[in-house]
Design a protein around this motif. Structure first.
Motif, PDB file in Angstrom:
ATOM      1  N   CYS A 166       0.864  -1.193   0.000  1.00  0.00           N
ATOM      2  CA  CYS A 166       0.000   0.000   0.000  1.00  0.00           C
ATOM      3  C   CYS A 166       0.898   1.240   0.000  1.00  0.00           C
ATOM      4  O   CYS A 166       1.061   1.900   1.032  1.00  0.00           O
ATOM      5  CB  CYS A 166      -0.926  -0.003   1.221  1.00  0.00           C
ATOM      6  SG  CYS A 166      -2.031   1.428   1.259  1.00  0.00           S
ATOM      7  N   PRO A 167       1.494   1.555  -1.159  1.00  0.00           N
ATOM      8  CA  PRO A 167       2.412   2.697  -1.210  1.00  0.00           C
ATOM      9  C   PRO A 167       1.729   4.004  -0.793  1.00  0.00           C
ATOM     10  O   PRO A 167       2.386   4.907  -0.284  1.00  0.00           O
ATOM     11  CB  PRO A 167       2.829   2.762  -2.693  1.00  0.00           C
ATOM     12  CG  PRO A 167       2.479   1.442  -3.276  1.00  0.00           C
ATOM     13  CD  PRO A 167       1.355   0.882  -2.452  1.00  0.00           C
ATOM     14  N   PHE A 168       0.399   4.068  -0.951  1.00  0.00           N
ATOM     15  CA  PHE A 168      -0.306   5.312  -0.619  1.00  0.00           C
ATOM     16  C   PHE A 168      -0.342   5.562   0.894  1.00  0.00           C
ATOM     17  O   PHE A 168      -0.583   6.687   1.327  1.00  0.00           O
ATOM     18  CB  PHE A 168      -1.726   5.278  -1.188  1.00  0.00           C
ATOM     19  CG  PHE A 168      -2.411   6.610  -1.134  1.00  0.00           C
ATOM     20  CD1 PHE A 168      -1.967   7.672  -1.912  1.00  0.00           C
ATOM     21  CD2 PHE A 168      -3.501   6.818  -0.308  1.00  0.00           C
ATOM     22  CE1 PHE A 168      -2.594   8.909  -1.855  1.00  0.00           C
ATOM     23  CE2 PHE A 168      -4.141   8.051  -0.242  1.00  0.00           C
ATOM     24  CZ  PHE A 168      -3.684   9.095  -1.025  1.00  0.00           C
ATOM     25  N   ALA A 169      -0.095   4.523   1.701  1.00  0.00           N
ATOM     26  CA  ALA A 169      -0.146   4.702   3.157  1.00  0.00           C
ATOM     27  C   ALA A 169       0.858   5.762   3.618  1.00  0.00           C
ATOM     28  O   ALA A 169       0.548   6.582   4.493  1.00  0.00           O
ATOM     29  CB  ALA A 169       0.114   3.377   3.868  1.00  0.00           C
ATOM     30  N   ALA A 170       2.039   5.763   3.008  1.00  0.00           N
ATOM     31  CA  ALA A 170       3.061   6.756   3.392  1.00  0.00           C
ATOM     32  C   ALA A 170       2.588   8.159   3.029  1.00  0.00           C
ATOM     33  O   ALA A 170       2.775   9.120   3.794  1.00  0.00           O
ATOM     34  CB  ALA A 170       4.384   6.436   2.703  1.00  0.00           C
ATOM     35  N   GLU A 171       1.956   8.279   1.864  1.00  0.00           N
ATOM     36  CA  GLU A 171       1.422   9.577   1.446  1.00  0.00           C
ATOM     37  C   GLU A 171       0.310  10.016   2.398  1.00  0.00           C
ATOM     38  O   GLU A 171       0.197  11.200   2.747  1.00  0.00           O
ATOM     39  CB  GLU A 171       0.917   9.469  -0.004  1.00  0.00           C
ATOM     40  CG  GLU A 171       0.158  10.669  -0.526  1.00  0.00           C
ATOM     41  CD  GLU A 171       0.961  11.976  -0.577  1.00  0.00           C
ATOM     42  OE1 GLU A 171       2.162  11.965  -0.240  1.00  0.00           O
ATOM     43  OE2 GLU A 171       0.376  13.009  -0.923  1.00  0.00           O
ATOM     44  N   MET A 172      -0.504   9.078   2.850  1.00  0.00           N
ATOM     45  CA  MET A 172      -1.580   9.423   3.779  1.00  0.00           C
ATOM     46  C   MET A 172      -1.001   9.933   5.109  1.00  0.00           C
ATOM     47  O   MET A 172      -1.509  10.894   5.692  1.00  0.00           O
ATOM     48  CB  MET A 172      -2.484   8.209   4.012  1.00  0.00           C
ATOM     49  CG  MET A 172      -3.728   8.540   4.798  1.00  0.00           C
ATOM     50  SD  MET A 172      -4.735   9.797   3.993  1.00  0.00           S
ATOM     51  CE  MET A 172      -5.771   8.781   2.965  1.00  0.00           C
ATOM     52  N   SER A 173       0.066   9.292   5.576  1.00  0.00           N
ATOM     53  CA  SER A 173       0.715   9.776   6.804  1.00  0.00           C
ATOM     54  C   SER A 173       1.192  11.217   6.608  1.00  0.00           C
ATOM     55  O   SER A 173       1.050  12.064   7.490  1.00  0.00           O
ATOM     56  CB  SER A 173       1.916   8.897   7.151  1.00  0.00           C
ATOM     57  OG  SER A 173       1.481   7.617   7.505  1.00  0.00           O
ATOM     58  N   ARG A 174       1.749  11.480   5.432  1.00  0.00           N
ATOM     59  CA  ARG A 174       2.228  12.838   5.138  1.00  0.00           C
ATOM     60  C   ARG A 174       1.058  13.823   5.130  1.00  0.00           C
ATOM     61  O   ARG A 174       1.126  14.915   5.690  1.00  0.00           O
ATOM     62  CB  ARG A 174       2.950  12.849   3.783  1.00  0.00           C
ATOM     63  CG  ARG A 174       3.732  14.119   3.500  1.00  0.00           C
ATOM     64  CD  ARG A 174       4.165  14.225   2.055  1.00  0.00           C
ATOM     65  NE  ARG A 174       3.052  14.404   1.133  1.00  0.00           N
ATOM     66  CZ  ARG A 174       2.350  15.517   0.971  1.00  0.00           C
ATOM     67  NH1 ARG A 174       2.625  16.584   1.692  1.00  0.00           N
ATOM     68  NH2 ARG A 174       1.342  15.573   0.108  1.00  0.00           N
ATOM     69  N   LEU A 175      -0.052  13.407   4.490  1.00  0.00           N
ATOM     70  CA  LEU A 175      -1.224  14.288   4.397  1.00  0.00           C
ATOM     71  C   LEU A 175      -1.807  14.592   5.776  1.00  0.00           C
ATOM     72  O   LEU A 175      -2.195  15.727   6.062  1.00  0.00           O
ATOM     73  CB  LEU A 175      -2.308  13.632   3.527  1.00  0.00           C
ATOM     74  CG  LEU A 175      -2.022  13.558   2.034  1.00  0.00           C
ATOM     75  CD1 LEU A 175      -3.055  12.659   1.347  1.00  0.00           C
ATOM     76  CD2 LEU A 175      -2.037  14.951   1.410  1.00  0.00           C
ATOM     77  N   VAL A 176      -1.876  13.578   6.636  1.00  0.00           N
ATOM     78  CA  VAL A 176      -2.409  13.796   7.992  1.00  0.00           C
ATOM     79  C   VAL A 176      -1.514  14.801   8.733  1.00  0.00           C
ATOM     80  O   VAL A 176      -1.991  15.764   9.330  1.00  0.00           O
ATOM     81  CB  VAL A 176      -2.516  12.461   8.775  1.00  0.00           C
ATOM     82  CG1 VAL A 176      -2.801  12.702  10.257  1.00  0.00           C
ATOM     83  CG2 VAL A 176      -3.600  11.577   8.168  1.00  0.00           C
ATOM     84  N   GLY A 177      -0.201  14.595   8.630  1.00  0.00           N
ATOM     85  CA  GLY A 177       0.733  15.520   9.284  1.00  0.00           C
ATOM     86  C   GLY A 177       0.571  16.933   8.740  1.00  0.00           C
ATOM     87  O   GLY A 177       0.508  17.912   9.502  1.00  0.00           O
ATOM     88  N   GLY A 223      -6.923   9.934   8.235  1.00  0.00           N
ATOM     89  CA  GLY A 223      -6.612   9.306   6.950  1.00  0.00           C
ATOM     90  C   GLY A 223      -6.807   7.808   7.104  1.00  0.00           C
ATOM     91  O   GLY A 223      -6.155   7.184   7.956  1.00  0.00           O
ATOM     92  N   ASP A 224      -7.686   7.221   6.319  1.00  0.00           N
ATOM     93  CA  ASP A 224      -8.027   5.832   6.651  1.00  0.00           C
ATOM     94  C   ASP A 224      -8.652   5.115   5.459  1.00  0.00           C
ATOM     95  O   ASP A 224      -8.785   5.688   4.381  1.00  0.00           O
ATOM     96  CB  ASP A 224      -9.007   5.834   7.847  1.00  0.00           C
ATOM     97  CG  ASP A 224      -8.765   4.659   8.779  1.00  0.00           C
ATOM     98  OD1 ASP A 224      -8.552   3.532   8.280  1.00  0.00           O
ATOM     99  OD2 ASP A 224      -8.786   4.859   9.996  1.00  0.00           O
ATOM    100  N   ARG A 225      -9.047   3.879   5.695  1.00  0.00           N
ATOM    101  CA  ARG A 225      -9.821   3.125   4.698  1.00  0.00           C
ATOM    102  C   ARG A 225     -11.279   3.523   4.860  1.00  0.00           C
ATOM    103  O   ARG A 225     -11.900   3.172   5.870  1.00  0.00           O
ATOM    104  CB  ARG A 225      -9.724   1.619   4.953  1.00  0.00           C
ATOM    105  CG  ARG A 225      -8.392   0.984   4.708  1.00  0.00           C
ATOM    106  CD  ARG A 225      -8.420  -0.481   5.124  1.00  0.00           C
ATOM    107  NE  ARG A 225      -9.267  -1.267   4.238  1.00  0.00           N
ATOM    108  CZ  ARG A 225      -8.837  -1.887   3.137  1.00  0.00           C
ATOM    109  NH1 ARG A 225      -7.574  -1.844   2.813  1.00  0.00           N
ATOM    110  NH2 ARG A 225      -9.675  -2.562   2.374  1.00  0.00           N
ATOM    111  N   TYR A 226     -11.788   4.306   3.937  1.00  0.00           N
ATOM    112  CA  TYR A 226     -13.218   4.627   3.924  1.00  0.00           C
ATOM    113  C   TYR A 226     -13.821   3.920   2.722  1.00  0.00           C
ATOM    114  O   TYR A 226     -13.552   4.293   1.575  1.00  0.00           O
ATOM    115  CB  TYR A 226     -13.441   6.141   3.837  1.00  0.00           C
ATOM    116  CG  TYR A 226     -13.216   6.841   5.163  1.00  0.00           C
ATOM    117  CD1 TYR A 226     -14.238   6.917   6.111  1.00  0.00           C
ATOM    118  CD2 TYR A 226     -11.979   7.405   5.482  1.00  0.00           C
ATOM    119  CE1 TYR A 226     -14.024   7.547   7.337  1.00  0.00           C
ATOM    120  CE2 TYR A 226     -11.769   8.034   6.704  1.00  0.00           C
ATOM    121  CZ  TYR A 226     -12.794   8.099   7.628  1.00  0.00           C
ATOM    122  OH  TYR A 226     -12.595   8.707   8.832  1.00  0.00           O
ATOM    123  N   ALA A 227     -14.624   2.882   2.988  1.00  0.00           N
ATOM    124  CA  ALA A 227     -15.221   2.112   1.894  1.00  0.00           C
ATOM    125  C   ALA A 227     -16.232   2.969   1.147  1.00  0.00           C
ATOM    126  O   ALA A 227     -16.977   3.750   1.762  1.00  0.00           O
ATOM    127  CB  ALA A 227     -15.899   0.868   2.468  1.00  0.00           C
TER     128      ALA A 227
END
Ligand SMILES: C[S@@+](CC[C@H](N)C(=O)[O-])C[C@H]1O[C@@H](n2cnc3c(N)ncnc32)[C@H](O)[C@@H]1O
Length: 243
Positions: free
Chosen positions: A26-37, A158-162
């Motif tokens: 899930c390469p996007f997980a790192a981007e999501m961490s960045r976005l949350v920060g 930032g999460d899994r929103y179905a």
């Protein structure tokens, strides 16, 4: 984890020990961490006082670090009830703890929030944690998040929103599973593949799945305003809200 419920503690085994492997599937997980920060930082930089940030499910500290580096005027209280995960954050982020900018709590999210005073927190932030919660527990957590936030405080998740479109969400999940197989069989990590697939069954189960529409309606009912859902990529999205 017990003989009766061998997969309950999802982050205590190989997933938790090798959580950094998530970036492969899930390469996007790192981007999501960045976005949350970035979102937390943008809000805190508008304040001229020290902002208190509570992070739910800090895990190994990826999002925690993103938050800590996003603004100078914030401190993080990072909550995670899985020692296998939090121990890694305690080690890699010890410098921030020494500076007094970071404190850890090993309670589960609901217990930790119930221990905080009403209207005492500027931001509650989280990445890839709430979708792990059983639905009733998640609703209780959201009520507590609202209670502990100051007026005008922010919730950033930032999460899994179905998707509400179930066939579209199923296709997203099927593509995700195909990606797990391609990546993890390619490096001969069938052990990790097994555990991530087992994990996904929990995420997708009726009593856990976090559907976008219901999640936002629930938050609005609790009292949150200015709800936004942005940066959707497949099953991932960033939700923000104001108390
Ligand atoms: C997928 S990981 C995400 C970790 C981190 N937020 C990140 O961005 O890398 C989810 C984390 O939530 C934690 N978690 C799950 N249920 C929890 C609960 N009820 N209370 C506190 N933490 C929880 C897990 O232990 C795990 O570390």
């Amino acid at each position: 984890m017990t003989a009766d419920t061998p997969f309950d503690a999802m982050f205590s085994g190989v997933i938790g020990r090798e959580y950094q492997m998530l970036k492969l599937i899930c390469p996007f997980a790192a981007e999501m961490s960045r976005l949350v920060g970035a979102e937390v930082g943008t809000y805190c930089r508008t304040r001229d006082t020290l902002a208190q940030v509570v992070e739910l499910g800090g895990g190994t500290g990826i999002t925690t670090l993103s938050i800590l580096t996003a603004a100078d005027n914030l401190t993080v209280f990072s909550v995670d009830n899985e020692p296998t995960m939090q121990a890694q954050a305690r080690e890699s982020l010890s410098h921030w703890a020494d500076l007094g900018r970071l404190a850890f709590c090993g309670d589960d999210a609901l217990t930790a929030l119930r221990g905080l005073a009403t209207a005492s927190v500027d931001v509650v932030a989280s990445a890839y944690t709430l979708h792990n919660f059983q639905c009733d527990y998640r609703r209780d957590v959201l009520v507590e998040i609202y209670r502990v936030l100051k007026n005008d405080g922010r919730f950033v998740c930032g999460d899994r929103y179905a998707l509400d479109d179930i066939p579209a969400h199923t296709r997203n999940t099927q593509r995700e599973v195909a990606g797990y197989f391609e990546t993890l069989t390619g490096i001969n990590r069938l052990d990790l593949l097994e555990h991530w697939i087992i994990h996904l069954f929990s995420d997708e189960s009726e009593d856990h799945i976090m559907r976008e529409g219901l999640a936002l309606r629930q938050m609005a009912e609790i009292g949150f305003r200015e709800l936004t859902l942005t940066h959707r990529l497949d099953v991932n999205a960033l939700v923000t809200a104001v108390k």
